[in-house]
Design a protein around this motif. Structure first.
Motif, PDB file in Angstrom:
ATOM      1  N   LEU A  30      10.328 -25.926   8.701  1.00  0.00           N
ATOM      2  CA  LEU A  30      10.365 -24.735   7.856  1.00  0.00           C
ATOM      3  C   LEU A  30      11.154 -23.585   8.473  1.00  0.00           C
ATOM      4  O   LEU A  30      11.253 -22.520   7.875  1.00  0.00           O
ATOM      5  CB  LEU A  30       8.930 -24.279   7.543  1.00  0.00           C
ATOM      6  N   LEU A  31      11.726 -23.805   9.654  1.00  0.00           N
ATOM      7  CA  LEU A  31      12.450 -22.729  10.338  1.00  0.00           C
ATOM      8  C   LEU A  31      13.665 -22.274   9.541  1.00  0.00           C
ATOM      9  O   LEU A  31      13.939 -21.074   9.441  1.00  0.00           O
ATOM     10  CB  LEU A  31      12.875 -23.188  11.742  1.00  0.00           C
ATOM     11  N   SER A  32      14.417 -23.222   8.970  1.00  0.00           N
ATOM     12  CA  SER A  32      15.608 -22.844   8.196  1.00  0.00           C
ATOM     13  C   SER A  32      15.216 -22.039   6.955  1.00  0.00           C
ATOM     14  O   SER A  32      15.908 -21.084   6.585  1.00  0.00           O
ATOM     15  CB  SER A  32      16.408 -24.094   7.795  1.00  0.00           C
ATOM     16  N   VAL A  33      14.106 -22.414   6.320  1.00  0.00           N
ATOM     17  CA  VAL A  33      13.627 -21.678   5.148  1.00  0.00           C
ATOM     18  C   VAL A  33      13.193 -20.273   5.560  1.00  0.00           C
ATOM     19  O   VAL A  33      13.495 -19.284   4.879  1.00  0.00           O
ATOM     20  CB  VAL A  33      12.455 -22.426   4.480  1.00  0.00           C
ATOM     21  N   PHE A  34      12.502 -20.158   6.697  1.00  0.00           N
ATOM     22  CA  PHE A  34      12.074 -18.857   7.221  1.00  0.00           C
ATOM     23  C   PHE A  34      13.267 -17.947   7.488  1.00  0.00           C
ATOM     24  O   PHE A  34      13.271 -16.773   7.088  1.00  0.00           O
ATOM     25  CB  PHE A  34      11.273 -19.066   8.507  1.00  0.00           C
ATOM     26  N   LEU A  35      14.287 -18.479   8.152  1.00  0.00           N
ATOM     27  CA  LEU A  35      15.456 -17.668   8.502  1.00  0.00           C
ATOM     28  C   LEU A  35      16.251 -17.245   7.272  1.00  0.00           C
ATOM     29  O   LEU A  35      16.853 -16.170   7.250  1.00  0.00           O
ATOM     30  CB  LEU A  35      16.359 -18.449   9.460  1.00  0.00           C
ATOM     31  N   ALA A  36      16.234 -18.092   6.239  1.00  0.00           N
ATOM     32  CA  ALA A  36      16.965 -17.765   5.007  1.00  0.00           C
ATOM     33  C   ALA A  36      16.201 -16.760   4.152  1.00  0.00           C
ATOM     34  O   ALA A  36      16.750 -15.734   3.730  1.00  0.00           O
ATOM     35  CB  ALA A  36      17.247 -19.039   4.212  1.00  0.00           C
ATOM     36  N   GLU A  37      14.908 -17.043   3.922  1.00  0.00           N
ATOM     37  CA  GLU A  37      14.139 -16.232   2.977  1.00  0.00           C
ATOM     38  C   GLU A  37      13.555 -14.970   3.607  1.00  0.00           C
ATOM     39  O   GLU A  37      13.494 -13.923   2.955  1.00  0.00           O
ATOM     40  CB  GLU A  37      13.025 -17.079   2.361  1.00  0.00           C
ATOM     41  N   GLU A  38      13.099 -15.074   4.844  1.00  0.00           N
ATOM     42  CA  GLU A  38      12.467 -13.925   5.494  1.00  0.00           C
ATOM     43  C   GLU A  38      13.462 -13.018   6.217  1.00  0.00           C
ATOM     44  O   GLU A  38      13.278 -11.812   6.276  1.00  0.00           O
ATOM     45  CB  GLU A  38      11.406 -14.405   6.489  1.00  0.00           C
ATOM     46  N   LYS A  39      14.528 -13.620   6.769  1.00  0.00           N
ATOM     47  CA  LYS A  39      15.480 -12.845   7.574  1.00  0.00           C
ATOM     48  C   LYS A  39      16.844 -12.695   6.923  1.00  0.00           C
ATOM     49  O   LYS A  39      17.688 -11.958   7.420  1.00  0.00           O
ATOM     50  CB  LYS A  39      15.647 -13.490   8.960  1.00  0.00           C
TER      51      LYS A  39
END
Length: 393
Positions: A30-39
């Motif tokens: 889920l790291l890629s999703v976190f970096l895209a959506e949250e950051k």
């Protein structure tokens, strides 16, 4: 070691792999999703951040190995690595902007990169001395990974916060730390220096060719762990769907790992690696056509074959291709090339390809690279067969 003590240690090692890979499963898919959506990072920036993890691994893993040789206490080093990785993970969600996020992941990687090789070294030595199977240990890692992604997919969707992936990462490593107190202290003893071992291995052509094939085959497998969540969302899935997909994918690895040794003994180590790589190749090629999310969920169980059989078989092949005195060096080099260089390369390339074309096109690239790796494996098989027939005779 008394039998009851051996069994107790065996169970604690299995628990360690469960909690460690629970930690990894919490964050990496889920790291890629976190970096895209949250950051708000682009996929190229995401590729750079994620690629830093395996890239740092290439350079840092030998340092952990040298420290292990110098201190003769890999268990203590494993504790240090787990504690620092856990603490750093807690603070990562509060970081902002691309350069700081990149620096933060590098700091985590400095310690996280030491966990797997140190624990593998201790575990391999233990199973060889006590007549156990590595696959029956490693399968608990697959179970932990699967459970984590399923739970975190639901938790992040229910709460609306992706910070949980880092808190779960830290908590998993802390639980793993507790199990380390029952870990064995001894690892594989190094009989030659790393430099001398490297010189010896360079002369082993089948081993070098296998490193190249492993780079091309397992690099995409590891990169998929980071981008599969993005792919699920593209084909119409949800964050809970991402968790379900990884539960099916990683969970299917466990039964194949359990019976890996029996299958390898029946069909041979190289044919099993070729078979599992072929399954990976076909899976990536299928994703190139962007099937529905329902179909994608159904095909995730292919990972049981492509990873559950590949990992134990590849480790066995490395030890068979390497001369007796340099097997520890061979395992380290294999890990650096596949888990490090291959992971970093295909993770970075994957991010760039997604930005320029699409995530489905990325899987087309993965399929082609895997096919090249299979061709190289066929060459390796042809080279080693005469030698192995002579051994049997």
């Amino acid at each position: 070691m008394p039998e009851h003590s051996t069994e107790k240690t065996y169970r604690f090692i299995q628990m360690f792999y469960f909690f460690t890979f629970f930690a990894f499963g919490s964050i990496f898919p889920l790291l890629s999703v976190f970096l895209a959506e949250e950051k708000g990072l682009s996929h190229t920036q995401i590729g750079i951040v994620i690629a830093a993890l395996p890239l740092i691994t290439i350079f840092v893993q030998p340092v952990w190995g040298m420290l292990s040789d110098y201190t003769r206490n890999p268990k203590r080093l494993l504790m240090i690595a787990s504690v620092f990785a856990s603490v750093l993970g807690i603070f990562y969600p509060w970081l902002q902007v691309f350069p700081v996020l990149l620096l933060g992941i590098i700091c985590i990687a400095l310690f996280q990169s030491g966990i797997v090789p140190l624990s593998d070294s201790l575990s391999l030595n233990f199973v060889q001395r006590n007549g156990k199977e590595y696959g029956n240990i490693r399968l608990w890692g697959a179970v932990g990974f699967a459970v984590a992604v399923f739970v975190l997919g639901r938790l992040t969707e229910a709460t609306g916060s992706m910070n949980w992936i880092f808190y779960s990462f830290s908590l998993g490593l802390l639980f793993a730390l507790i199990t380390l107190f029952e870990f064995p202290k001894r690892a594989d003893e190094v009989t030659v220096s790393f430099r001398q071992g490297l010189k010896t291995l360079i002369q082993e052509k089948p081993f070098l060719l296998f490193l190249v094939s492993n780079f091309l085959i397992f690099g995409p497998v590891l990169a998929n762990n980071y981008y599969f969540g993005t792919f699920i969302l593209v084909v119409g899935g949800t964050l809970s769907g991402v968790g379900l997909a990884f539960l099916l994918a990683a969970g299917s690895e466990a039964p194949f790992m359990k019976f890996a040794q029996m299958v390898i003994n029946r069909f041979g180590v190289v044919p099993i690696i070729i078979f599992s790589a072929t399954v990976s190749c076909l899976r990536w090629f299928f994703y190139y056509f962007e099937p529905s999310s329902t179909v994608v969920y159904a095909t995730t169980i292919a990972q049981g074959v492509s990873v559950g059989l590949y990992i134990p078989a590849a480790l066995i092949l490395v030890r068979e291709l390497a001369p007796g005195g340099v097997r520890a060096t061979a395992v380290g080099l294999y890990s650096a090339v596949g888990n490090g260089l291959g992971n970093a390369c295909f993770t970075f390339v994957g991010g760039v390809v997604i930005d320029l074309w699409s995530v489905s096109f990325m899987y087309g690239v993965f399929s082609f690279m895997t096919l090249v790796g299979i061709i190289i494996l066929l060459i390796v098989n042809k080279m080693v067969q005469p030698e192995w027939k002579e051994r049997i005779a």
